[in-house]
Design an enzyme around this catalytic site. Structure first.
Site, mmCIF file in Angstrom:
data_model
loop_
_atom_site.group_PDB
_atom_site.id
_atom_site.type_symbol
_atom_site.label_atom_id
_atom_site.label_comp_id
_atom_site.label_asym_id
_atom_site.label_seq_id
_atom_site.Cartn_x
_atom_site.Cartn_y
_atom_site.Cartn_z
ATOM 1 N N CYS A 374 0.783 -1.238 0.000
ATOM 2 C CA CYS A 374 0.000 0.000 0.000
ATOM 3 C C CYS A 374 0.818 1.294 0.000
ATOM 4 C CB CYS A 374 -1.020 -0.004 1.148
ATOM 5 S SG CYS A 374 -0.500 -0.823 2.641
ATOM 6 N N ARG A 403 7.579 -11.194 4.957
ATOM 7 C CA ARG A 403 7.283 -10.991 6.371
ATOM 8 C C ARG A 403 8.008 -12.037 7.217
ATOM 9 N NH1 ARG A 403 0.743 -9.819 5.937
ATOM 10 N NH2 ARG A 403 0.922 -8.112 4.436
ATOM 11 N N GLN A 421 0.660 -11.093 -2.800
ATOM 12 C CA GLN A 421 -0.702 -10.648 -2.506
ATOM 13 C C GLN A 421 -1.401 -10.208 -3.789
ATOM 14 O OE1 GLN A 421 0.045 -7.516 0.462
ATOM 15 N NE2 GLN A 421 -1.115 -8.744 1.900
ATOM 16 N N ASP A 423 -3.238 -7.711 -4.459
ATOM 17 C CA ASP A 423 -3.553 -6.459 -3.777
ATOM 18 C C ASP A 423 -4.201 -5.466 -4.735
ATOM 19 O OD1 ASP A 423 -3.539 -5.197 -1.372
ATOM 20 O OD2 ASP A 423 -1.362 -5.014 -1.216
ATOM 21 N N HIS A 425 -5.864 -1.205 -4.534
ATOM 22 C CA HIS A 425 -6.259 -0.041 -3.742
ATOM 23 C C HIS A 425 -7.105 0.880 -4.612
ATOM 24 C CE1 HIS A 425 -2.650 -1.513 -1.602
ATOM 25 N NE2 HIS A 425 -3.385 -1.212 -0.548
ATOM 26 N N LYS A 505 -14.344 -2.636 7.990
ATOM 27 C CA LYS A 505 -13.953 -3.599 6.961
ATOM 28 C C LYS A 505 -14.997 -4.700 6.809
ATOM 29 C CE LYS A 505 -11.262 -6.529 10.133
ATOM 30 N NZ LYS A 505 -10.032 -7.316 10.307
ATOM 31 N N HIS A 551 -8.449 -0.647 0.819
ATOM 32 C CA HIS A 551 -7.579 -1.809 0.610
ATOM 33 C C HIS A 551 -8.478 -2.993 0.274
ATOM 34 C CE1 HIS A 551 -4.147 0.048 2.879
ATOM 35 N NE2 HIS A 551 -5.145 0.659 3.486
#
Length: 695
Positions: A374, A403, A421, A423, A425, A505, A551
């Protein structure tokens, strides 16, 4: 349209009795919960076939009827009710919580030196962590090593539990002061309980007693007496190691896992589920089918995608990417590393540091492997001043992140240190938020249903006590998420106060083929990063305003989703995803060149094809292909080469008959493109039916 599948009994009857020529009929492998599959052009028949010669007539469909045992197993599975959960059955939750206390009491009865720590309920039961110190032999005075629990010990503990349950001790709640709780803990010499007491911030302190025999710090709930626990529905399962507080510098504890249900039949059903899950273990199937590996020489938690697994990943990525572009997303790419100052700006360095790898020194500056995507998208947004007319921006990235996970937590593809991911946005105006969330939910449904996931558990999580952003923006965002769910007509639960500190969320869990739930998709509003990165747009009034950032992930990560997918289909991937879709089985070396020519044609049409070396008997070739979960096989002999045909066999349906090479390849390519699965056999429609069927 939705195509209704033919029942198996009808299928077998049709295969045996119908004199008509048969072709493979295909039905969509997509059955969504509330939305039909995307409309397709009407298809009446799958294959246009060439006349059968005597040499290929033997390959016509010869599917055997299911055995009596298979039929009985199928009926039993249909008749079994869904197992209850902690979320929907409070009585079950009480049974599990009280069973954990009874187990801890039993352990300390059998092994008095044991010290208790924590014992929560979990999805399918409970566990309790125990510390066993070194002891002294009363006769010799020698130090005795700390006890290590074995399977035999579990039997002793369960026997002691049954006695406690039979005595029907009352389970009572007591409120005490913090000082009194501390005094009692010190009196019995339980140091871990003192740490637990220090972590409890509310008062009064609650204690639960089992008769006057045993007690523990606890918030409840519990059954009224031990006699309310079903002895035959409780089973101790295994022992594992666990560090106290998850800190490898602290004491090593022994964790006893157990399962508990309301009645023995539920325990029996759960044990069957465990057996089925064991057969579907993605780590075992990944190795057996040569899909992926984790090479310890390279480091734990790092996934190596083998050629077959990579083919599936490519198909997943291509479908994901095309679906996003069709929904108005732009695909972006960002670096894998960035200056540490970026992570300080985003707040990850302060709040997420323990889950990040150590920094890398580069020319007297520190760089960080990215744990998130992000902040990069925020920098892209900030690259120029935006107008309200430009919004919304929808940016999607298959971004690999890194991670730090402790070695003891790593698990196949489910818990790794490097993963990709899916991902995305969205940067939008406040009045665009609800429509954007609806679009996310629809895209989520489109993508997940393609892979056979059509049952969801959905939770809306609202503002926690500690949060950023004002009341107005929180209320508007929560209302937008709720409004989007209502527009979709989806049932959902509400987790009051369960949102992230930066926004509300929606979390979505998928259910797999054996009923297990997996957390995958999430949609999160964020009021924090736009503030931290000072993101702005020029409003219609000419003022500078903050956009809302959303997100969103659908798979969560490709690695974890692939693990779930393997277990969902037990390694038997749908035709469109199979790493090898078609395998040619030459009966003699004389047809090898013919097979290679067909393979080249198939590859040009996008079909993933292999040619068997042909140095084994035909029965062995077929068995090897079926063990590799290859959906379509084609036997090739001299007659097939001379007539330019293929004798086709389906792994699921058996021998299908003879088809012209071009006809077969054309149909297989269509089925791959449209994710159509071979599920039934059907008759070739009469010419006069075609016009009517397409109306």
């Amino acid at each position: 349209m939705i195509i209704q599948l033919v029942s198996m009994s009808t299928l077998f009857s049709l295969l045996v009795t119908s004199p008509a020529r048969r072709v493979a009929a295909f039905a969509p492998n997509i059955v969504t919960r509330r939305v039909a599959a995307a409309p397709r052009s009407p298809q009446k028949s799958a294959f246009a076939f060439s006349p059968l010669s005597s040499s290929t007539r033997r390959w016509m469909a010869t599917v055997e009827a299911p055995t009596t045992q298979q039929t009985a197993d199928a009926k039993e599975k249909e008749a079994e009710p869904e197992l209850p959960t902690n979320d929907n059955d409070e009585d079950l939750l009480k049974i599990r919580h009280s069973s954990a206390h009874v187990m801890a009491m039993a352990v300390q009865q059998v092994y008095p030196e044991a010290q208790v720590t924590i014992g929560p309920w979990i999805d399918n039961g409970f566990y309790y962590d125990f510390f066993f110190p070194e002891t002294k032999d009363p006769e010799t005075g020698e130090t005795v090593e700390a006890r290590k629990l074995s399977d035999q010990d579990l039997k002793k503990i369960k026997k002691a539990m049954d006695k406690i349950i039979s005595k029907n001790y009352p389970i009572t709640r007591e409120e005490v002061s913090r000082e009194e709780a501390k005094r009692r803990i010190e009196e019995i010499g339980e140091p871990f309980k003192l740490e637990i007491l220090d972590s409890i911030k509310t008062e009064p302190i609650t204690v639960y007693h089992i008769g006057d025999q045993w007690w523990d710090l606890c918030a409840g709930p519990h059954v009224e007496a031990t006699g309310g626990l079903p002895k035959k529905a409780i089973q101790l399962q295994s022992v594992a190691g666990a560090y106290w507080r998850g800190d490898e510098n602290r004491e090593m504890l022994q964790r006893v896992y157990a399962t508990a249900w309301k009645e023995p039949q539920q325990l029996k059903q759960y044990k069957k589920l465990l057996e089925e899950a064991k057969k579907r273990d993605h780590r075992v199937l990944g190795k057996k089918l040569d899909l992926f590996s984790v090479q310890e020489e390279a480091g734990g938690g790092l996934v190596f995608w083998h050629p077959k697994g990579s083919k599936i990943r490519m198909m997943i990525e291509a479908f994901w990417r095309n679906s996003h572009i069709a929904q108005g997303y732009d695909v972006v790419y960002a670096p894998h590393i960035a200056n540490i100052n970026l992570w300080k700006t985003s707040g990850h360095f302060d709040f997420y540091k323990d889950d990040m790898f150590d920094q890398i020194n580069v020319e007297d500056e520190q760089y960080q492997l990215k744990p998130m995507n992000c902040p990069f998208h925020c920098l892209m947004y900030k690259d120029e001043l935006r107008s309200y007319r430009d919004l919304p921006f929808r940016w999607a990235e298959l971004g690999t992140v890194y991670r730090y996970e402790r070695s003891g937590t790593l698990h196949g593809l489910m818990r790794v240190r490097g993963f990709t991911q899916d991902d995305a946005h969205i940067f939008c105006l406040p009045d665009q938020l609800e429509d954007e969330i609806v679009g996310v939910l629809e895209l989520t449904e489109t993508i997940l249903s393609r892979f056979g996931f059509d049952k969801y558990d959905i939770m809306l999580s609202t503002r926690p006590e500690k949060s950023v952003g004002g009341d107005e923006i929180w209320e508007a965002a929560t209302a937008a998420l709720e409004g989007a769910l209502k527009k979709k007509g989806w049932e959902y639960g509400v987790d009051e106060g369960g949102g992230a500190f930066y926004g509300p969320k929606i979390d979505l869990k998928i259910r797999d083929a054996i009923g297990r739930k997996w957390q995958c998709s999430t949609v999160q509003c964020d009021f924090n990063l736009p503030e931290r990165f000072e993101l702005e747009y020029v409003s219609a009034e000419g003022t500078r305003e903050r956009p809302i950032m959303v997100h969103r992930a659908i798979f969560g990560s490709l690695e974890r989703f692939f693990g779930i997918l393997i277990e969902n289909c037990a390694g038997d991937f749908p035709y469109w995803l199979a790493p090898t879709q078609l395998k040619l089985l030459p009966v003699t070396d004389a047809v090898q060149d013919f097979c290679q020519d067909i393979a080249q044609q198939a590859k040009k049409m996008g079909i993933r094809v292999e040619v068997d070396r042909g140095n084994e008997r035909l029965a062995k070739q077929i068995r090897t292909a079926e063990q590799a979960r290859i959906p379509i096989m084609a036997v090739v002999g001299m007659q097939e080469m001379e007539s330019n045909t293929l004798a086709v066999r389906s792994r699921k349906l058996g021998d299908l008959g003879s088809f012209g090479v071009r006809d077969l390849l054309t149909e297989l390519a269509r089925c791959s493109d449209e994710a159509i699965e071979m599920t039934t056999m059907g008759e070739k429609p009469a010419p006069e039916e075609k016009e009517e069927a397409s109306e």
